[in-house]
Design a protein around this motif. Structure first.
Motif, mmCIF file in Angstrom:
data_model
loop_
_atom_site.group_PDB
_atom_site.id
_atom_site.type_symbol
_atom_site.label_atom_id
_atom_site.label_comp_id
_atom_site.label_asym_id
_atom_site.label_seq_id
_atom_site.Cartn_x
_atom_site.Cartn_y
_atom_site.Cartn_z
ATOM 1 N N THR A 1 0.849 -1.188 0.000
ATOM 2 C CA THR A 1 0.000 0.000 0.000
ATOM 3 C C THR A 1 0.888 1.242 0.000
ATOM 4 O O THR A 1 1.764 1.389 0.850
ATOM 5 N N GLU A 2 0.657 2.114 -0.962
ATOM 6 C CA GLU A 2 1.384 3.374 -1.061
ATOM 7 C C GLU A 2 0.355 4.504 -1.042
ATOM 8 O O GLU A 2 -0.445 4.627 -1.966
ATOM 9 N N SER A 3 0.370 5.311 0.012
ATOM 10 C CA SER A 3 -0.598 6.397 0.132
ATOM 11 C C SER A 3 -0.183 7.582 -0.737
ATOM 12 O O SER A 3 0.990 7.979 -0.749
ATOM 13 N N PRO A 4 -1.136 8.195 -1.467
ATOM 14 C CA PRO A 4 -0.806 9.356 -2.294
ATOM 15 C C PRO A 4 -1.010 10.690 -1.581
ATOM 16 O O PRO A 4 -0.790 11.741 -2.190
ATOM 17 N N PHE A 5 -1.425 10.692 -0.312
ATOM 18 C CA PHE A 5 -1.773 11.950 0.350
ATOM 19 C C PHE A 5 -0.548 12.824 0.618
ATOM 20 O O PHE A 5 -0.586 14.042 0.417
#
Length: 474
Positions: free
Chosen positions: A285-289
């Motif tokens: 999981t890679e968060s874009p926030f």
């Protein structure tokens, strides 16, 4: 991008100084005409990018090869339709009605010629998708740096030989852009050999080499490509029909300056697409926030710096003939920041689920943006369409995208923390499926089966069975 931007400013000065503001206005209208038709690839670009980025060995991946073969077939058909439409519209004399009264004499023939060049180069765009999918976005950006210098050379040649007219300026821009596709095809051909050679060889073998199913990814992408131009690429058309005589020239000059930033933001954002696709393939999981916040801050800072130099740049580039209103510059500053914040969120949402969700907000955005732009042109002039785009992007894209991404991150983290590591049911073999794309979905009951795009019946070949075994060992 900086070098390209500097040459772009030189080109603006050459066009305005030697061909006049009318030629510059028409150039801005026709040179960006392909932006009104991003649907011409029929969503196939997203399919190629996801397939290449999600494969551990794209050069020898039969699913990737079949995907590119399908893409070339689709693009050839699209190019034929575009070329035919351009010739028909030109013969009927409908270009002034479609593009407004700002066309110069002979502008209709110029528009037709531009479309023919664009259609001829369309199948070559496969190379750009492959290069980006390989994680080599820098190569694609560097190839774009050739466009403006090539345009400068053509303009200088026309000025020195006195053989070019104002109508030829737009054609020069199309010819220069063809170089990007040619360079990327060469790079992709060498980097993935023998992938492209075998894919091109299979193009005419329609019966013996079936295509792949692309509906899950290409469908939503195509819908967005059909409707987004109505929202973001009709500003010049609205100004041509509704704006004051100098509004279109002001908009073109401001766009020339600030598009240096928006194009940089978009190219950098696209570079994140294969990163998120690879993370899905690796079940991470890679968060874009955090990237979204960084993009917004950097975009705002860069736009403010450019805004400080805008009065001088406008005076120099237009030889004092065009002055940019403060409200137009301020609107562009905010728009750059908002567009920057949107990019990482959109690049995260590039699996079929995310692309399908984006369709709803985009369908709402179109009437909202058109209505705001239409209403604001009279009181705000050239700044009206930019303010309309700014408000509509925040309400119809950033807010719903952020809500969806937050829910998807929770869903993926919960699914991948389970005992079997599955996210959406049983584990499915194949890098393309792990990347979340529908290209190359395998039937668990039939090893090596690839869905038939017509009847959804599996088609199995010995070479694909051996490739499937290789995937299982990997």
């Amino acid at each position: 991008m900086g070098v390209s931007g500097l040459f772009g400013l030189v080109n603006t000065r050459l066009i305005i100084g030697h061909f006049g503001t009318d030629a510059y206005a028409q150039y801005g209208l026709l040179a960006t005409f392909p932006n009104l038709m991003p649907f011409t690839d029929l969503g196939i670009g997203a399919v190629i990018l996801n397939a290449v980025a999600g494969s551990a060995d794209p050069a020898r991946d039969s699913l990737v090869r079949r995907t590119i073969t399908t893409a070339i077939r689709v693009l050839l058909c699209s190019a034929l339709v575009i070329a035919t439409a351009g010739v028909v519209v030109g013969l009927l004399g409908l270009w002034p009605s479609l593009l407004g009264a700002r066309l110069m004499e002979g502008g209709g023939r110029t528009a037709t010629l531009c479309l023919l060049v664009y259609a001829a180069a369309l199948p070559l765009s496969v190379g750009q998708r492959v290069v980006i999918g390989l994680g080599r976005s820098a190569t694609q950006v560097i190839s774009q740096g050739v466009v403006s210098p090539a345009m400068t050379c053509m303009l200088l040649a026309a000025v020195v030989t006195r053989t070019g007219a104002g109508n030829a300026v737009s054609v020069y821009s199309y010819l220069a852009n063809v170089l990007v596709s040619v360079i990327c095809v060469v790079v992709a051909w060498r980097a993935t050999s023998p992938l492209l050679r075998e894919a091109v060889r299979d193009v005419p073998r329609v019966r013996s080499v079936r295509g792949v199913s692309i509906r899950g990814t290409a469908g939503p992408q195509l819908v967005q490509s059909l409707v987004i131009p109505l929202a973001f690429q009709t500003d010049r058309l609205l100004l041509s029909h509704l704006g004051a005589p100098d509004a279109l020239a002001q908009y073109n000059l401001a766009a020339t300056l600030f598009n240096l930033l928006t194009q940089t933001v978009m190219v950098t954002g696209v570079a994140m697409w294969p990163l998120f696709a690879r993370a899905r393939a690796d079940r991470r999981t890679e968060s874009p926030f955090r990237p979204a916040a960084a993009f917004a801050g950097a975009g705002l800072l860069a736009a403010l710096l450019l805004a400080g130099a805008t009065p001088w740049a406008a005076r120099v580039l237009s030889d004092g003939e065009i002055a940019l209103p403060v409200v137009l510059v301020g609107a562009y500053v905010l728009y750059v920041a908002v567009e920057a914040a949107k990019q990482p969120l959109g690049m995260y949402m590039t699996d079929p689920r995310g692309l399908q969700f984006q369709v709803g907000p985009v369908l709402v955005l179109v009437p909202v943006n058109l209505a705001l732009s239409w209403l604001l042109i009279t009181p705000m002039g050239a700044a009206g369409p930019i303010v309309g785009s700014l408000v509509s992007v925040v309400l119809c894209q950033i807010l719903p995208y952020a809500w969806w991404v937050r829910r998807d991150l929770r869903r993926r983290r919960a699914g991948w923390s389970g005992s079997d590591g599955a996210l959406d049911g049983p584990h499915v073999v194949g890098a393309s499926r792990a990347a979340g794309d529908d290209v190359g979905e395998h039937d668990p009951k039939e090893p090596g089966a690839v869905p038939d795009p017509v009847g959804d019946q599996p088609v199995v070949s010995p070479s694909e069975e051996s490739h499937h075994d290789h995937d299982e060992r990997r």
